[in-house]
Design an enzyme around this catalytic site. Structure first.
Site, mmCIF file in Angstrom:
data_model
loop_
_atom_site.group_PDB
_atom_site.id
_atom_site.type_symbol
_atom_site.label_atom_id
_atom_site.label_comp_id
_atom_site.label_asym_id
_atom_site.label_seq_id
_atom_site.Cartn_x
_atom_site.Cartn_y
_atom_site.Cartn_z
ATOM 1 N N THR A 183 0.808 -1.232 0.000
ATOM 2 C CA THR A 183 0.000 0.000 0.000
ATOM 3 C C THR A 183 0.836 1.274 0.000
ATOM 4 O O THR A 183 0.287 2.379 0.081
ATOM 5 C CB THR A 183 -0.953 -0.001 1.215
ATOM 6 O OG1 THR A 183 -0.199 -0.349 2.381
ATOM 7 C CG2 THR A 183 -2.075 -1.011 1.029
ATOM 8 N N HIS A 485 34.691 4.212 -26.942
ATOM 9 C CA HIS A 485 35.205 5.587 -26.968
ATOM 10 C C HIS A 485 34.533 6.355 -28.101
ATOM 11 O O HIS A 485 34.391 5.820 -29.199
ATOM 12 C CB HIS A 485 36.717 5.584 -27.199
ATOM 13 C CG HIS A 485 37.277 6.973 -27.322
ATOM 14 N ND1 HIS A 485 37.442 7.789 -26.226
ATOM 15 C CD2 HIS A 485 37.649 7.698 -28.408
ATOM 16 C CE1 HIS A 485 37.927 8.952 -26.635
ATOM 17 N NE2 HIS A 485 38.056 8.932 -27.959
#
Ligand code: FAD
Ligand code: NAI
Length: 506
Positions: A183, A485
């Site tokens: 809840t 890279h």
């Protein structure tokens, strides 16, 4: 009580609750084994294998996983839409606004630096909110689709546990072999600062402001305050954060926290640390806050157009009938559970924000999956040492594992590797060079113990280190892994190299 036919046809009278699971019948994992043939036949006649109360990321994911594993599942949700706090009033709408406001700030302040000149930039806040609504709507409908796909019954309304093995929604009682409390949580109120969701708002009101406030004061320098403060600062508000402690996001690695404060300060945030708010009055012109030094001293006032109260959240357990069925709570009002999400009442379980631990959607989801697997007789497990935390400001801040302060406190010998984004080619190309990657590794074994990143896309970069921790990897494992890279991820590799003092680009 009426014996109403639900769409599933599994409504039962409150006089005939399904018997709670017997503790004697445990599976090999030591958890309740609920998927044997006999049980399945019994449940299909009289009720559900599992009723989950609450359809947030904990509850709906638990329901889906349990259904995947062949259990008969219902999920009770009182909101008109599924997805809980996260999809409706939390993660998703806040990230939609963060993204939109980032575009706005880029258009106003950053694009020209890239040689992109745009005409006068204007803000259409109504459209921004409408877009956010579209994003939320698509997400919550997605969960509804998943419920249908997995044949999960959505019981619409407020669920109450009326006996072990019985959940009542409206006038109808439903039997379930297992009940999962999911809840969630609600905002914590600050005494003397009455929320009206217009001038004094919680995060819910701060996601809906109809105009950009001139001065937004945020009470609480935590995650909500800094994310939503960023949204409104980018859109033009002056933002002051009043924080009780001497630093922002107190659970964060200290070095990261200091860098975060400095960077946000450069962006225009004002901070009043070690300060508490003791009262607020409102009138047509705005809000007057009373501030006092946290350690005591003379009071002063601070004027604001809007005040956001973001001092934490507390477990939502109201109206669930927990006291009546004897479910034990912990000292902070959360449902008390053992290491496997079991409460003290057999057959009643709990996950997500309503139990101890970080209040994060992905933590709730992991618990939902683990519990569903336990309920199906498998060995569900959550590795709490590998749960990332991300603050979605710009730059982002992301952490996993232990902080340097935590390592010191438990006497763990460690090594540190750091690498600044200033020295990362991609960050320079992007023009986002603030921040660094910091990796902490065991001094003797080199096992990665924690990582803390402040910088561009830190929330994405941290995933690599979460995986490293999950696999028990060393910093050398990361350092020897080829990274593309030019990428931001190279800063992670360089920080790992730096653990052994062998970073290449600094
Ligand atoms: P909830 O998502 O709170 O769901 C509980 C559901 O139960 C609710 O839909 C509620 O209506 C329902 N319910 C309660 N009682 C009953 C009842 N008796 N009967 C029927 N239904 C009931 N976390 C992140 O990881 N990343 C983020 O970027 C992030 N951003 C956030 C931004 C904001 C502004 C806020 C407020 C929170 C954010 N969080 C974020 C936290 C995240 O939303 C919660 O950790 C997560 O939603 C918890 O999931 P849960 O399933 O435990 O509960
Ligand atoms: P928080 O716990 O992150 O921060 C609350 C801050 O308020 C703390 O720094 C605390 O010291 C301070 N504080 C407490 N009482 C105060 C007082 N009286 N006066 C001034 N400062 C006070 O709580 P927050 O920001 O409300 O967020 C609630 C939860 O929601 C968090 O636990 C977080 O995990 C979750 N969340 C996660 C996000 C994410 O993962 N990106 C985004 C937003 C929320």
């Amino acid at each position: 009580m009426a014996v109403m036919g639900a769409s599933s046809g599994f409504a039962v009278s409150s006089q005939a609750p399904c018997a709670p699971p017997s503790l004697a019948r445990r599976g090999a994992s030591g958890h309740e084994a609920t998927n044997d043939q006999q049980d399945a036949a019994f449940m299909s006649e009289t009720g559900f294998d599992v009723i989950v109360i609450g359809a947030g990321p904990g509850g709906y994911v638990c329901a889906i996983r349990a259904a995947q594993l062949g259990l008969k599942v219902a999920c009770v949700e009182k909101r008109d839409t599924l997805g809980g706090t996260c999809l409706n009033i939390g993660c998703i709408p806040s990230k939609a606004l963060l993204h939109s406001s980032e575009h706005y700030e880029e258009a106003v302040h950053k694009l020209a630096d890239h040689g992109v000149n745009v005409g006068p930039v204007t803000l259409d806040l109504e459209r921004m909110h409408a877009r956010k609504g579209e994003v939320v709507s698509a997400n919550v409908k997605g969960v509804e689709f998943l419920f249908k796909k997995n044949k999960i019954t959505w019981l619409k309304g407020e669920g109450r546990i009326t006996a072990p093995g019985q959940v009542t929604v409206g006038d109808t009682a439903y039997a379930a072999k297992n009940i999962v409390i999911a809840t969630g949580s609600d905002s914590i109120n600050l005494p003397g600062v009455a929320v009206d969701e217009k001038q004094i708002v919680t995060s819910t009101g701060a996601l809906e402001l109809a105009a950009v406030p001139k001065h937004l004061v945020v009470i609480g320098g935590g995650v909500i305050g800094l994310e939503l403060g960023s949204v409104w600062r980018r859109l033009g508000a002056e933002v002051t954060v009043v924080e009780f402690l001497d630093r922002l996001v107190p659970t964060m690695d200290n070095e990261l926290g200091k860098a975060f404060e400095r960077i946000l300060g450069k962006q225009g945030f004002k901070f009043r640390l070690k300060t508490k708010v003791t009262g607020a009055t409102t009138d047509d012109t705005g809000v007057t806050l009373t501030l006092e030094p946290a350690a005591g001293g003379a009071a002063e006032t601070l004027q604001a157009d809007v005040v956001l109260v973001a001092i934490g959240r507390r477990a939502h357990t109201a109206s669930l009938g927990l006291a009546e069925v004897g479910v034990a709570m912990d000292d902070r009002g959360r449902v008390a559970t053992d290491g496997h999400f079991a409460t003290n009442v057999p057959g009643i379980w709990a996950i997500g924000d309503v139990i101890a631990g970080a209040m994060l959607a992905h933590k709730a989801e992991e618990e939902g999956v683990a519990l569903a697997e336990i309920l199906a007789g498998q060995t569900g497990h959550v590795n709490y040492g590998a749960i990332p935390g991300v603050v979605y400001t710009w730059p982002e801040v992301a952490s996993v594992g232990e902080t340097e302060e935590e390592l010191k406190a438990r006497g763990q010998a460690y090594k540190v590797g750091k690498f600044p984004f200033m020295a990362n080619a991609r960050a320079r190309a992007m023009g986002d060079v603030d921040g660094f990657v910091k990796i902490l590794a065991d001094k003797d074994t080199d096992k990665v113990l924690g990582a803390h990143i402040i910088g561009p896309d830190a929330g994405t970069l941290i995933a690599e280190i979460v995986l490293a921790i999950e696999f028990g990897a060393s910093s050398e494992d990361i350092a020897r892994t080829c990274h593309a890279h030019p990428s931001l991820n190279e800063a992670v590799k360089e920080a790992a190299l730096a653990v052994e003092g062998r970073a290449l680009h600094i």
